[in-house]
Design a protein around this motif. Structure first.
Motif, mmCIF file in Angstrom:
data_model
loop_
_atom_site.group_PDB
_atom_site.id
_atom_site.type_symbol
_atom_site.label_atom_id
_atom_site.label_comp_id
_atom_site.label_asym_id
_atom_site.label_seq_id
_atom_site.Cartn_x
_atom_site.Cartn_y
_atom_site.Cartn_z
ATOM 1 N N LEU A 1 0.600 -1.416 -0.046
ATOM 2 C CA LEU A 1 0.006 -0.151 -0.047
ATOM 3 C C LEU A 1 0.745 1.154 -0.482
ATOM 4 C CD1 LEU A 1 -2.538 -0.864 2.942
ATOM 5 C CD2 LEU A 1 -2.996 -0.723 0.016
ATOM 6 N N ARG A 2 1.489 1.379 0.306
ATOM 7 C CA ARG A 2 2.537 2.539 1.024
ATOM 8 C C ARG A 2 3.545 2.387 -0.467
ATOM 9 N NH1 ARG A 2 6.731 2.985 5.819
ATOM 10 N NH2 ARG A 2 8.067 4.659 3.948
ATOM 11 N N ASP A 3 3.986 1.382 -1.429
ATOM 12 C CA ASP A 3 4.486 1.432 -2.645
ATOM 13 C C ASP A 3 3.327 2.205 -3.609
ATOM 14 O OD1 ASP A 3 6.921 0.587 -4.674
ATOM 15 O OD2 ASP A 3 5.122 -0.298 -5.308
ATOM 16 N N VAL A 4 1.571 1.389 -3.422
ATOM 17 C CA VAL A 4 1.281 2.484 -4.403
ATOM 18 C C VAL A 4 1.175 4.033 -4.257
ATOM 19 C CG1 VAL A 4 -1.435 2.367 -4.752
ATOM 20 C CG2 VAL A 4 -0.410 0.241 -4.822
ATOM 21 N N VAL A 5 1.358 4.352 -3.133
ATOM 22 C CA VAL A 5 1.190 5.473 -2.701
ATOM 23 C C VAL A 5 2.080 6.393 -3.293
ATOM 24 C CG1 VAL A 5 0.543 7.233 -0.963
ATOM 25 C CG2 VAL A 5 -0.803 5.553 -0.953
ATOM 26 N N SER A 6 4.009 5.998 -2.974
ATOM 27 C CA SER A 6 4.392 6.131 -3.757
ATOM 28 C C SER A 6 4.294 6.611 -5.046
ATOM 29 C CB SER A 6 5.659 5.814 -2.355
ATOM 30 O OG SER A 6 5.733 4.368 -2.456
ATOM 31 N N THR A 7 4.216 5.919 -5.128
ATOM 32 C CA THR A 7 4.644 5.695 -6.741
ATOM 33 C C THR A 7 4.954 6.435 -7.968
ATOM 34 O OG1 THR A 7 4.018 3.121 -7.272
ATOM 35 C CG2 THR A 7 3.760 4.242 -9.698
ATOM 36 N N ARG A 8 3.763 7.827 -7.308
ATOM 37 C CA ARG A 8 4.025 8.796 -8.511
ATOM 38 C C ARG A 8 5.185 9.555 -7.945
ATOM 39 N NH1 ARG A 8 -0.096 12.294 -10.524
ATOM 40 N NH2 ARG A 8 -2.364 11.450 -9.886
ATOM 41 N N THR A 9 6.145 9.421 -7.974
ATOM 42 C CA THR A 9 7.073 10.408 -7.513
ATOM 43 C C THR A 9 7.269 11.597 -8.361
ATOM 44 O OG1 THR A 9 9.061 9.638 -9.777
ATOM 45 C CG2 THR A 9 8.913 8.415 -8.174
ATOM 46 N N ALA A 10 8.010 12.593 -7.502
ATOM 47 C CA ALA A 10 7.890 14.298 -8.387
ATOM 48 C C ALA A 10 8.657 14.506 -9.442
ATOM 49 C CB ALA A 10 8.971 14.752 -7.334
ATOM 50 N N ASP A 11 9.131 13.824 -10.347
ATOM 51 C CA ASP A 11 10.059 13.200 -11.518
ATOM 52 C C ASP A 11 8.539 12.455 -12.051
ATOM 53 O OD1 ASP A 11 12.201 14.084 -10.114
ATOM 54 O OD2 ASP A 11 13.245 12.630 -11.404
ATOM 55 N N LEU A 12 8.113 11.785 -11.910
ATOM 56 C CA LEU A 12 7.193 11.396 -13.113
ATOM 57 C C LEU A 12 5.907 12.088 -13.120
ATOM 58 C CD1 LEU A 12 5.588 8.910 -14.595
ATOM 59 C CD2 LEU A 12 4.954 8.001 -12.323
ATOM 60 N N GLY A 13 5.085 12.807 -11.751
ATOM 61 C CA GLY A 13 3.948 14.282 -11.723
ATOM 62 C C GLY A 13 5.293 14.556 -12.464
ATOM 63 N N LYS A 14 6.020 14.970 -12.657
ATOM 64 C CA LYS A 14 6.194 16.345 -13.759
ATOM 65 C C LYS A 14 5.999 15.796 -14.968
ATOM 66 C CE LYS A 14 9.932 19.746 -14.658
ATOM 67 N NZ LYS A 14 11.089 20.163 -14.404
ATOM 68 N N ALA A 15 6.596 14.844 -15.405
ATOM 69 C CA ALA A 15 6.478 14.243 -16.776
ATOM 70 C C ALA A 15 5.610 14.292 -17.071
ATOM 71 C CB ALA A 15 7.840 13.053 -16.484
ATOM 72 N N ILE A 16 4.295 13.420 -16.305
ATOM 73 C CA ILE A 16 3.166 13.577 -16.639
ATOM 74 C C ILE A 16 1.963 14.975 -17.313
ATOM 75 C CG2 ILE A 16 0.596 12.590 -15.417
ATOM 76 C CD1 ILE A 16 1.164 10.747 -14.373
ATOM 77 N N THR A 17 2.295 15.845 -15.951
ATOM 78 C CA THR A 17 1.942 16.893 -16.418
ATOM 79 C C THR A 17 2.072 17.558 -17.664
ATOM 80 O OG1 THR A 17 1.830 17.389 -13.841
ATOM 81 C CG2 THR A 17 1.913 19.262 -15.504
ATOM 82 N N THR A 18 3.820 17.569 -17.677
ATOM 83 C CA THR A 18 4.651 17.860 -18.935
ATOM 84 C C THR A 18 3.417 17.233 -20.415
ATOM 85 O OG1 THR A 18 6.668 18.241 -17.917
ATOM 86 C CG2 THR A 18 6.146 18.754 -20.450
ATOM 87 N N ALA A 19 3.695 16.325 -20.239
ATOM 88 C CA ALA A 19 2.851 15.296 -21.428
ATOM 89 C C ALA A 19 1.256 15.672 -22.023
ATOM 90 C CB ALA A 19 3.599 13.981 -21.299
#
Length: 196
Positions: free
Chosen positions: A132-150
């Motif tokens: 459960l902790r891993d699922v919550v932490s999947t969206r790292t800062a880098d991944l979140g930024k990449a998703i927002t940019t895309a």
């Protein structure tokens, strides 16, 4: 006699044409034109696609372990959803990669494999907690930024859609994981109070 002569000339011409078709030294038929890729991915899009594919593969591998490492039917059901959602997402990635003539990695990198392996010795509540902790932490800062940019400036509609779908998927999984962690905490406190 003129008609016969004409027929003879036509027959000879026809036979010569057929012989030319069957001649062993006839040039090969031209190759069919190759189907060009639907589009060319930008460098940023290619990096994003590979990042999402890596994340999907890692989450699928961890969620798959729940079937044999968790004792909770609720966690197993959630893990099954996580696995199915990331598998669907990975298929979208594969289509975009194929259309853009991009090859994605067949397996996760060493660091992510080490992360997956860290779950392999956990069972029961210990596995559930880490999962459960891993699922919550999947969206790292880098991944979140990449998703927002895309989402904002992906080079193709498919890349933007993938970014949006991945964003929704991670938001849903994070929310559900938080709920499960909260339910377990509330349940624990309720039992603790009753025991006093």
């Amino acid at each position: 006699m003129t008609v016969s002569y004409l027929r003879l000339c036509l027959s000879a011409g026809l036979l010569a044409g057929l012989a030319a078709c069957n001649a062993p030294d006839a040039p090969p038929a031209p190759a069919l034109p190759s189907v060009a890729s639907t589009y060319k991915l930008t460098t940023a899009d290619a990096a994003f696609i590979q990042q999402i594919d890596e994340m999907d593969q890692t989450q699928i591998a961890i969620a798959t372990l729940a079937a044999t490492h968790s004792n909770s039917d609720v966690i197993k059901a959630f893990a099954s959803t996580v696995q199915a959602d990331h598998t669907t997402n990975q298929k979208a990635v594969a289509k975009i990669a194929s259309d853009g003539n991009l090859t994605v990695a067949a397996k996760i990198d060493a660091a992510d494999q080490e992360h997956v392996d860290s779950f392999s010795h956990l069972y029961g509540a210990a596995f559930d907690h880490m999962f459960l902790r891993d699922v919550v932490s999947t969206r790292t800062a880098d991944l979140g930024k990449a998703i927002t940019t895309a989402k904002a400036s992906g080079g193709t509609p498919d890349v933007k859609t993938l970014a949006s779908d991945t964003d929704k998927l991670l938001t849903d999984h994070t929310s559900r994981a938080h709920d499960l962690m909260g339910d377990r905490t509330i349940s624990h406190h309720a039992k603790h109070k009753r025991s006093h």
